[in-house]
Design a protein around this motif. Sequence first.
Motif, PDB file in Angstrom:
ATOM      1  N   MET A   1       0.674  -1.083  -0.249  1.00 26.30           N
ATOM      2  CA  MET A   1       0.018   0.490   0.061  1.00 26.30           C
ATOM      3  C   MET A   1       0.683   1.314   0.162  1.00 26.30           C
ATOM      4  O   MET A   1       1.600   1.502   0.293  1.00 26.30           O
ATOM      5  CB  MET A   1      -0.681   0.237   1.038  1.00 26.30           C
ATOM      6  CG  MET A   1      -1.928   1.363   1.080  1.00 26.30           C
ATOM      7  SD  MET A   1      -2.801   1.454   2.392  1.00 26.30           S
ATOM      8  CE  MET A   1      -4.638   1.621   2.152  1.00 26.30           C
ATOM      9  N   LYS A   2       0.395   2.820  -0.846  1.00 25.67           N
ATOM     10  CA  LYS A   2       1.399   3.678  -1.025  1.00 25.67           C
ATOM     11  C   LYS A   2       0.298   4.544  -0.004  1.00 25.67           C
ATOM     12  O   LYS A   2      -1.189   4.607   0.194  1.00 25.67           O
ATOM     13  CB  LYS A   2       1.132   3.930  -2.102  1.00 25.67           C
ATOM     14  CG  LYS A   2       2.129   2.666  -3.506  1.00 25.67           C
ATOM     15  CD  LYS A   2       2.403   3.181  -4.566  1.00 25.67           C
ATOM     16  CE  LYS A   2       3.118   1.970  -5.483  1.00 25.67           C
ATOM     17  NZ  LYS A   2       3.371   2.615  -6.547  1.00 25.67           N
ATOM     18  N   GLU A   4      -0.278   7.235  -0.775  1.00 31.35           N
ATOM     19  CA  GLU A   4      -1.642   7.843  -2.327  1.00 31.35           C
ATOM     20  C   GLU A   4      -2.558   7.272  -2.109  1.00 31.35           C
ATOM     21  O   GLU A   4      -3.814   7.667  -2.529  1.00 31.35           O
ATOM     22  CB  GLU A   4      -1.136   7.945  -4.164  1.00 31.35           C
ATOM     23  CG  GLU A   4      -0.264   6.669  -4.800  1.00 31.35           C
ATOM     24  CD  GLU A   4      -0.171   6.643  -5.386  1.00 31.35           C
ATOM     25  OE1 GLU A   4      -0.274   5.717  -6.206  1.00 31.35           O
ATOM     26  OE2 GLU A   4       1.141   7.547  -5.664  1.00 31.35           O
ATOM     27  N   ASP A   5      -2.833   5.700  -1.635  1.00 34.04           N
ATOM     28  CA  ASP A   5      -3.762   5.397  -1.918  1.00 34.04           C
ATOM     29  C   ASP A   5      -4.548   5.029  -0.290  1.00 34.04           C
ATOM     30  O   ASP A   5      -5.710   5.050   0.049  1.00 34.04           O
ATOM     31  CB  ASP A   5      -3.982   3.507  -1.614  1.00 34.04           C
ATOM     32  CG  ASP A   5      -2.906   2.955  -3.024  1.00 34.04           C
ATOM     33  OD1 ASP A   5      -3.597   3.905  -4.171  1.00 34.04           O
ATOM     34  OD2 ASP A   5      -2.043   2.064  -3.145  1.00 34.04           O
ATOM     35  N   TYR A   6      -4.168   6.050   1.011  1.00 37.96           N
ATOM     36  CA  TYR A   6      -4.611   6.292   2.664  1.00 37.96           C
ATOM     37  C   TYR A   6      -6.024   7.552   2.072  1.00 37.96           C
ATOM     38  O   TYR A   6      -5.559   8.524   0.992  1.00 37.96           O
ATOM     39  CB  TYR A   6      -3.614   7.037   3.276  1.00 37.96           C
ATOM     40  CG  TYR A   6      -3.035   5.848   4.057  1.00 37.96           C
ATOM     41  CD1 TYR A   6      -3.360   5.152   5.077  1.00 37.96           C
ATOM     42  CD2 TYR A   6      -2.103   4.956   3.054  1.00 37.96           C
ATOM     43  CE1 TYR A   6      -2.564   4.384   5.971  1.00 37.96           C
ATOM     44  CE2 TYR A   6      -1.429   4.162   3.845  1.00 37.96           C
ATOM     45  CZ  TYR A   6      -1.530   3.780   5.020  1.00 37.96           C
ATOM     46  OH  TYR A   6      -0.532   3.056   5.508  1.00 37.96           O
TER      47      TYR A   6
END
Length: 410
Positions: A1-2, A4-6
């Motif tokens: 998970m990056k 930017e995905d939060y």
Amino acid sequence: MKFEDYHIAPEIKRSLEKAGFKRPTDIQFKAIPAIMKGEDVLAIAQTGTGKTAAFAIPVIDRLHNQKASSRPEGIKCIVMVPTRELAIQITEVFDKIGQYTKVKAFSVFGGVEQGPQIAQLEKGIDVLISTPGRMFDLVSQGHIKLNKIEVLILDEADHMLDLGFIKDIQDLIKFLPKNRQTLFFSATINEKIKKLAYSLVRNAIRIQVSPNDKVARNITHSVAYIGMDDKRFFLERIVKENPESKILVFVRTKVRAERVFNALERMEIKSLTIHGDKDQADRTEALNQFKQGTVKVMIATDVSARGIDIANVDYVINYDLPEQAENYVHRVGRTGRGTQKGLAVSFCSPEEKPVLEEIQEYLGQPIEVVKISVTDYSETLDFTSDTSSDLNALMKEVESYEAGKKKKKK
């Protein structure tokens, strides 16, 4: 998970991208979702794992969203820390991550005049980072209002207990709203820590990162058996053989720090010292010079071990072994941070061997011994630039340092 995905504010993602943060560390991956849900968190994580960002990201996101909806002003989050240096550095992290938001962070600590701190508090802030003593003073004087606190964070809680801050912490808790989120971070866990933690948190999510590894895996450890009076010559050799490396040297006492500084000066090696007898301005200036790399060698005492968070420290030299085994972990945690490699080298004199055994028992593994041949040992002493091996000269250094302290107090 990056990152930017939060589900965090675009402004925070922008600052993380600018700082080069793409993926969360283990502690960030485990803590951020729980904190964003409003859960209390009890986290045990070794130094250098990115735990400051683990609580800064969700707290900034929460406060940023509140400001967008015109929520009342006032301090909403308090971060309690054991040292001034740590307070300053955590504030820098909040400023960096929140640079595109309207969230304002500020730190207060002892050792400096409180007037300028009070003036800044009156302008209004959202996040307060502070040492317990100074915070308690300002709360008692009415300069800090805690009635709107939504999040309480205790960072390096074990060190706060070691420094005797437990009563200040307990007294401050009485001023805080009971309906709050509490985040408790500690590098080590024992019965005293558990007792304090469970008196503060409610149904906390417990997170433990690398519980079987006391220190980061990307640190290479070694120990060299060196006579107490010969240590300065071996430090000289390491420094001169690694002229581009950032080297953090730990000693046991303030007097030892100044003696090593003077020895390096005689060897024409530029260094800095940081310890409890330095005023805050000097400590801050020394840290800045070391951070920027204008001076490559910093000599510190254990009080500073938790407060130094500096990128690209290549070597940690345990010039003196620490009195407490767990302090070895905090010292060497200044290198090998994040994904970087680090080297921890310890000098062990014959009288320090029992301490080395305690450290190895605490780590659960032996430290690799660097074998120094008789020839190498002799050459290190013979080719030193320090020609002052006179005991009287060394004693004069101590006397000069003590006289300077007395003069400063007058």
